[in-house]
Scaffold this motif. Structure first.
Motif, short mmCIF file in Angstrom:
data_model
loop_
_atom_site.label_atom_id
_atom_site.label_comp_id
_atom_site.label_asym_id
_atom_site.label_seq_id
_atom_site.Cartn_x
_atom_site.Cartn_y
_atom_site.Cartn_z
N ASN A 3 3.57 -0.90 3.03
CA ASN A 3 2.38 -0.15 2.63
C ASN A 3 1.35 -0.07 3.77
O ASN A 3 0.78 1.00 4.03
CB ASN A 3 1.75 -0.80 1.40
N PHE A 4 1.15 -1.18 4.46
CA PHE A 4 0.20 -1.19 5.58
C PHE A 4 0.77 -0.44 6.78
O PHE A 4 0.02 0.19 7.54
CB PHE A 4 -0.15 -2.63 5.96
N LYS A 56 2.60 2.22 6.52
CA LYS A 56 2.36 3.62 6.16
C LYS A 56 0.91 4.00 6.41
O LYS A 56 0.60 5.10 6.89
CB LYS A 56 2.73 3.84 4.69
N TYR A 57 -0.02 3.08 6.09
CA TYR A 57 -1.44 3.33 6.30
C TYR A 57 -1.76 3.49 7.79
O TYR A 57 -2.45 4.43 8.19
CB TYR A 57 -2.26 2.18 5.70
N SER A 99 -1.24 -3.86 -3.31
CA SER A 99 -1.46 -4.39 -1.96
C SER A 99 -2.83 -5.03 -1.84
O SER A 99 -2.98 -6.10 -1.24
CB SER A 99 -1.30 -3.27 -0.92
N LYS A 100 -3.85 -4.36 -2.39
CA LYS A 100 -5.20 -4.91 -2.31
C LYS A 100 -5.31 -6.24 -3.05
O LYS A 100 -5.91 -7.20 -2.54
CB LYS A 100 -6.19 -3.90 -2.90
N THR A 140 -0.26 6.77 9.15
CA THR A 140 -1.05 7.94 8.75
C THR A 140 -2.36 8.01 9.52
O THR A 140 -2.79 9.09 9.96
CB THR A 140 -1.33 7.89 7.23
N TYR A 141 -3.00 6.86 9.69
CA TYR A 141 -4.27 6.81 10.41
C TYR A 141 -4.10 7.27 11.86
O TYR A 141 -4.91 8.03 12.38
CB TYR A 141 -4.84 5.39 10.36
N PRO A 186 -5.45 7.56 -2.06
CA PRO A 186 -5.42 6.27 -1.35
C PRO A 186 -3.99 5.87 -0.97
O PRO A 186 -3.08 5.95 -1.79
CB PRO A 186 -6.01 5.29 -2.38
N ILE A 187 -3.84 5.44 0.27
CA ILE A 187 -2.51 5.01 0.75
C ILE A 187 -2.27 3.55 0.38
O ILE A 187 -1.19 3.18 -0.03
CB ILE A 187 -2.40 5.22 2.27
N ILE A 188 -3.30 2.72 0.57
CA ILE A 188 -3.19 1.31 0.20
C ILE A 188 -3.22 1.20 -1.32
O ILE A 188 -4.20 1.57 -1.97
CB ILE A 188 -4.34 0.49 0.81
N THR A 189 -2.14 0.72 -1.90
CA THR A 189 -2.02 0.64 -3.35
C THR A 189 -2.87 -0.49 -3.92
O THR A 189 -3.31 -1.40 -3.19
CB THR A 189 -0.56 0.42 -3.76
#
Length: 580
Positions: A332-333, A335-336, A361-362, A339-340, A355-358
């Motif tokens: 997930n990170f 992918k973030y 994940s948070k 994308t960034y 939001p990319i961070i699910t």
């Protein structure tokens, strides 16, 4: 059709021959005069396998069977060509010496060949018996039993081992626990330690993950049944990307473990107490990432030669955290960040508002961070005038306290003598062990997300809210119910195991020691108050069962066995019960 059936029977016959050879070769020691014909027999066996796979490749009609045969042909051909090159390079030596040099190459290739055939067998089980929970649990049972018998081979141990101790060690390895009733360093040879290492790797990722990886690698796809089996272990909601996830999981694991082994190797390059530094580095890298806690030091990482190597300890900590976070968090990170970077490099890309961070994940990241920091501070204060006195520098004390905060998260490595810890520290370590790592990771415990969800639910009820809301999202009622079910089951299993141990153990056994052992076993941690080797025979089987239940998850097993497809198109009258 009959021809293909006959070929399959021949294939199984060759598999048995290969298995018998591996057991005979690695399980028993040979006198020197048997070595030369032994290697010649191995070469003849490889030629038979090569011709048979070529014949199968020509005769089989289905593409997937052809692909498997083609891969086998490549492996065997590479082995034979490599052996030929080694022989030519040592042409001046005697016939016996040349055979001795090519023997390890042929043996390693034969083991790889057999593992591939074993994975094919596991895939065949999917078609014979279809129940994801049973296949998932069965894979761990088969691994544990097979590992126990392999560890009982004469060449695996220095002075032999009983079936109970072998089963305990194999289960602890497969469940990536780390509890040991025998000394891994002294009682097992390098062959036995290698068997333990393979069990840790297969148990940490799951044989189903490896099976899906090879299915995807060889064919580019897999069956619907395989997807249902694998998605539960990988905690994947859908079937669309389950095999690509399995592929990524294996590749990520191997990459991280190789990098970790390289750093460990350089951190211990000057340590004269370690004779085989390469094997030491690989063993501890895999053990740390899989949160297994096994070490080839008799005293673990508390050994005098390594306990003050703070660079080594930070490497182990990083591997533990990566393995305990879970693959979903890492991907997930990734992918973030991807994308960034793409949006930063190309201004024409429209920023995605989704939001990319699910939320998962948070929750996992925040909970893990809070537990690590709180544990770090608490143990630093609690042990400052106790176990931390051995470390003269402030950096050493900080590192030691940090390691003691990280390792209860199902890793099980020890850089302190836990029997010398204060009671508050031990109780806090038990709390950290109970929570454990994160979902879809190599660690155990009730998981960070479960603990976070239960805590948030308590706060929501205290505030008079009917649902849990955080980060602009709300949790489903099903997630909340599942979290509290996991909490209750864990406490019930641990409670029963504590009572059982108190029955079978001597009356003067301290209660805290038994409690610590049971929490460690259920959460697959591996920490102990030097109590595991002294367990009675009955207690060993209790701990084996607790480790197994903690690894597979009792709730997952119950759901797989008891869940029925039941569409309820009605609703009964609601009535409240008194709860104070």
């Amino acid at each position: 059709m009959e021809r293909e059936s006959l070929l399959n029977y021949l294939y199984r016959f060759f598999d048995i021959i290969v298995l018998l050879f591996i057991v005979f070769d690695f399980g028993y020691d040979f006198a020197e005069n048997f070595t030369t014909p032994h290697v010649v027999g191995l070469i003849i066996l490889l030629f038979f396998l090569l011709f048979f796979n070529v014949f199968k490749f020509i005769k089989y009609k289905y593409k997937r069977f052809k692909n498997v045969a083609f891969v086998n042909i490549i492996i065997i051909s590479v082995l034979l060509v490599t052996s030929l090159i080694v022989s030519i390079a040592n042409i001046g030596e005697t016939y016996d010496d040349i055979l001795q040099k090519i023997k390890p190459v042929l043996e390693g290739g034969l083991i790889l060949y057999f593992l591939l055939r074993l994975l094919v067998l596991v895939r065949h089980i999917y078609d014979v018996y279809f129940n994801p929970a049973i296949v998932f649990v069965g894979s761990f049972i088969i691994l544990a039993l097979a590992g126990a018998f392999l560890l009982m081979l004469p060449s695996a141990t220095t002075n032999g081992i009983s079936f109970t101790n072998a089963l305990f060690t194999a289960t602890s390895s497969v469940c990536v626990t780390g509890l040991a009733v025998v000394d891994t360093s002294l009682d097992f040879t390098i062959i036995g330690q290698s068997i333990i290492l393979v069990l840790i790797q297969l148990g940490g990722l799951g044989i189903l993950t490896f099976t899906s990886f090879f299915a995807f690698f060889f064919r580019g796809s897999s069956s619907f049944k395989e997807g249902l089996n694998t998605k539960d272990f990988l905690a994947q909601d859908g079937l669309k990307d389950v095999f690509r996830v399995a592929l990524n999981v294996v590749m990520l694991t191997v990459a991280v473990e190789i990098i970790g082994a390289i750093f460990i190797y350089f951190s211990v390059s000057t340590n004269t107490s370690i004779t085989n530094k390469l094997f030491f580095s690989i063993f501890h890298s895999i053990s740390a990432f899989c949160n297994a806690g096994f070490s080839i030091f008799s005293s673990g990482l508390f050994d005098q030669s390594i306990r003050f190597n703070y660079f080594f300890q930070w490497i182990i900590m990083i591997l533990i955290v990566f393995g305990g976070l879970g693959y979903h968090i890492i991907f997930n990170f990734y992918k973030y960040v991807k994308t960034y970077v793409l949006e930063l490099c190309n201004k024409k890309i429209i920023h995605k508002r989704v939001p990319i961070i699910t939320l998962n994940s948070k929750i996992v990241i925040y909970t893990t961070f809070i537990l690590l920091i709180v544990g770090w501070i608490f143990l630093f204060i609690s042990e400052y005038n106790n176990t931390l006195l051995d470390h003269k520098t402030i950096f050493g004390k900080i590192t030691n306290a940090a390691f003691s905060s990280v390792t209860p998260r199902t890793a099980g490595f020890n850089v302190v003598d836990y029997t010398q810890m204060t009671v508050p520290s031990l109780l806090f370590v038990i709390f950290l062990m109970w929570i454990g790592a994160s979902p879809a990771s190599t660690g155990g415990g009730i998981k960070t997300s479960t603990f976070a969800l239960a805590t948030l639910n308590i706060l929501a009820i205290a505030k008079g809210k009917s649902r849990i809301e955080i980060f602009g999202r709300r949790f489903s009622a099903e997630s909340t119910s599942r979290a509290f079910a996991i909490l209750c089951i864990s406490l019930i299993v641990i409670g029963i195991s504590i009572m059982a141990l108190l029955i079978f153990e001597p009356k003067d056994t301290p209660l805290l020691t038994v409690v610590f052992e049971c929490f460690s076993a259920y959460s697959t941690v591996g920490l102990s108050l030097n109590y595991t080797p002294s367990l009675t025979e009955a207690s060993k089987y209790i701990i084996i069962a607790v480790m197994f239940i903690g690894r597979i998850g009792m709730l997952n097993l119950m759901i797989g066995l008891l869940r029925q497809v039941n569409h309820q198109f009605y609703e009964l009258p609601k009535e409240n019960i008194l709860i104070n």
